[in-house]
Write an enzyme that holds these catalytic residues in place. Structure first.
Site, PDB file in Angstrom:
ATOM      1  N   HIS A  38       0.935  -1.212   0.164  1.00 25.36           N
ATOM      2  CA  HIS A  38      -0.032   0.006  -0.026  1.00 25.36           C
ATOM      3  C   HIS A  38       0.779   1.084  -0.240  1.00 25.36           C
ATOM      4  O   HIS A  38       1.838   1.218   0.499  1.00 25.36           O
ATOM      5  CB  HIS A  38      -0.864  -0.031   1.032  1.00 25.36           C
ATOM      6  CG  HIS A  38      -2.157  -0.688   1.068  1.00 25.36           C
ATOM      7  ND1 HIS A  38      -3.206   0.022   1.326  1.00 25.36           N
ATOM      8  CD2 HIS A  38      -2.642  -1.968   0.583  1.00 25.36           C
ATOM      9  CE1 HIS A  38      -4.370  -0.616   0.889  1.00 25.36           C
ATOM     10  NE2 HIS A  38      -3.895  -1.882   0.746  1.00 25.36           N
ATOM     11  N   GLU A 107      -6.184  -0.829  -6.229  1.00 24.97           N
ATOM     12  CA  GLU A 107      -7.152   0.075  -5.890  1.00 24.97           C
ATOM     13  C   GLU A 107      -6.629   1.345  -6.032  1.00 24.97           C
ATOM     14  O   GLU A 107      -5.674   1.805  -5.980  1.00 24.97           O
ATOM     15  CB  GLU A 107      -7.117  -0.088  -4.381  1.00 24.97           C
ATOM     16  CG  GLU A 107      -7.532  -1.433  -3.813  1.00 24.97           C
ATOM     17  CD  GLU A 107      -6.346  -2.213  -3.181  1.00 24.97           C
ATOM     18  OE1 GLU A 107      -5.406  -1.862  -3.286  1.00 24.97           O
ATOM     19  OE2 GLU A 107      -6.565  -3.287  -3.214  1.00 24.97           O
TER      20      GLU A 107
END
Length: 324
Positions: A38, A107
């Site tokens: 992330h 994402e």
């Protein structure tokens, strides 16, 4: 017997702590470890997002036996696929062949930072398919040039190739991604215990290949504290993948999850220290046909007691689990 993994969740702990946690997971007897990749945490309360590949390199040196895996890396936006291939080959060398490369379409939360916009879902899958082809070509050795719809590669070559390239996993959430994974992947990755996903993967060529799931858990001897922590840090998980892939930052997840109640979170995340609750939460994955399940202990500062409990109580109970 299902293999039980541990998750180094980069959104909830700093880099030094993550390496300490995976050392503890190896000591506790977990079968493998996966690592999120992330740029942002989902919520401000989680509070971290170190660079996963640096953490993995350190983890490879700090451990000796536990297999490592990205869960998952997006090889299309923040990272060019030729660079992902180099990183993965290097990590396979550093770990002595213990690495698997988990890939997904990404994402918006993490990929928007490079300023390339956020493509539609079908375009993201096109990009993922092209990226996997580039990575596999580089794993084969030799010089690669590629001029495709989404990527260009100019005279690339991996100079440090492992004896065996890392297996490639592809994350799925629907029929299209299952078809892609069945054709291209060595294993399938899914966060929901849905038999239909694995059946679609098998029909597309994935029959007999490993299936790796993931489940958030929140161990604490005080169940109320566990529920509170799970709600504070993981209520975003109740929104569903179609929402989670599209929101741009932690503030958006705060707003989108403001009506998610603690009891809603506790329905999907086992909380407390009743081992039967944890076993029953893993059971749907086993019944669906998953061969591996990686657990995420919620709360970066709550890993050590979880690892101790897992070694003494949880792992023996899960290894006795059989399909219903």
């Amino acid at each position: 017997m299902v293999r039980i993994g541990y998750t180094m969740m980069t959104e909830q702990a700093g880099p030094r702590e993550l390496v300490e946690h995976v050392v503890g997971a190896e000591r506790a007897g977990f079968d493998f470890c996966v690592t999120s990749d992330h740029y942002f945490p989902w919520l401000e309360a989680q509070g971290h997002a170190p660079y996963a590949w640096t953490v993995l390199g350190a983890a490879a040196q700090a451990t000796s036996t536990i297999p490592l895996m990205t869960y998952v890396t997006c090889p299309t936006m923040r990272y060019h696929p030729a660079v992902v291939a180099q990183k993965a080959a290097t990590l396979q060398e550093l770990s002595g062949g213990r690495f698997r490369l988990g890939l997904g379409s990404g994402e918006r939360l993490n990929e928007h930072v490079v300023g390339r916009g956020w493509p539609a879902a079908h375009v993201r899958l096109e990009m993922l398919e092209e990226a996997v082809g580039i990575i596999r070509a580089l794993f084969e050795g030799g010089t690669v040039s590629h001029h495709g719809r989404h990527f260009d590669v100019e005279n690339a070559r991996l100079w440090d190739l492992p004896g065996e390239p890392p297996p490639i996993g592809v994350a799925v959430s629907g029929e299209h991604s299952c078809e892609l994974a069945g054709r291209l992947a060595d294993l399938v990755i899914a966060i929901d215990p849905e038999r239909e996903l694995l059946e679609a993967f098998a029909r597309a060529g994935g029959a007999g290949k490993p299936a790796v799931g993931q489940l958030a858990v929140c161990y604490d001897t005080d169940r109320d504290a566990a529920v509170k922590r799970a709600h504070e840090q993981f209520r975003w998980s109740a929104l569903g993948w179609k929402v989670n892939a599209e929101l741009p930052g932690p503030a958006s997840f705060e707003q989108a999850s403001e009506h998610v109640r603690p009891e809603d979170v506790a329905q999907s995340i086992p909380c407390g220290d009743n081992v039967d609750d944890f076993v029953e939460a893993v059971r749907p994955y086993v019944d669906a046909g998953f061969s591996e399940v990686a657990l995420v202990q919620v709360g970066g500062g709550h890993q050590e007691p979880f690892l101790e409990w897992a070694e003494s109580t949880l792992l023996p109970a899960l290894r006795a689990l059989r399909p219903s």
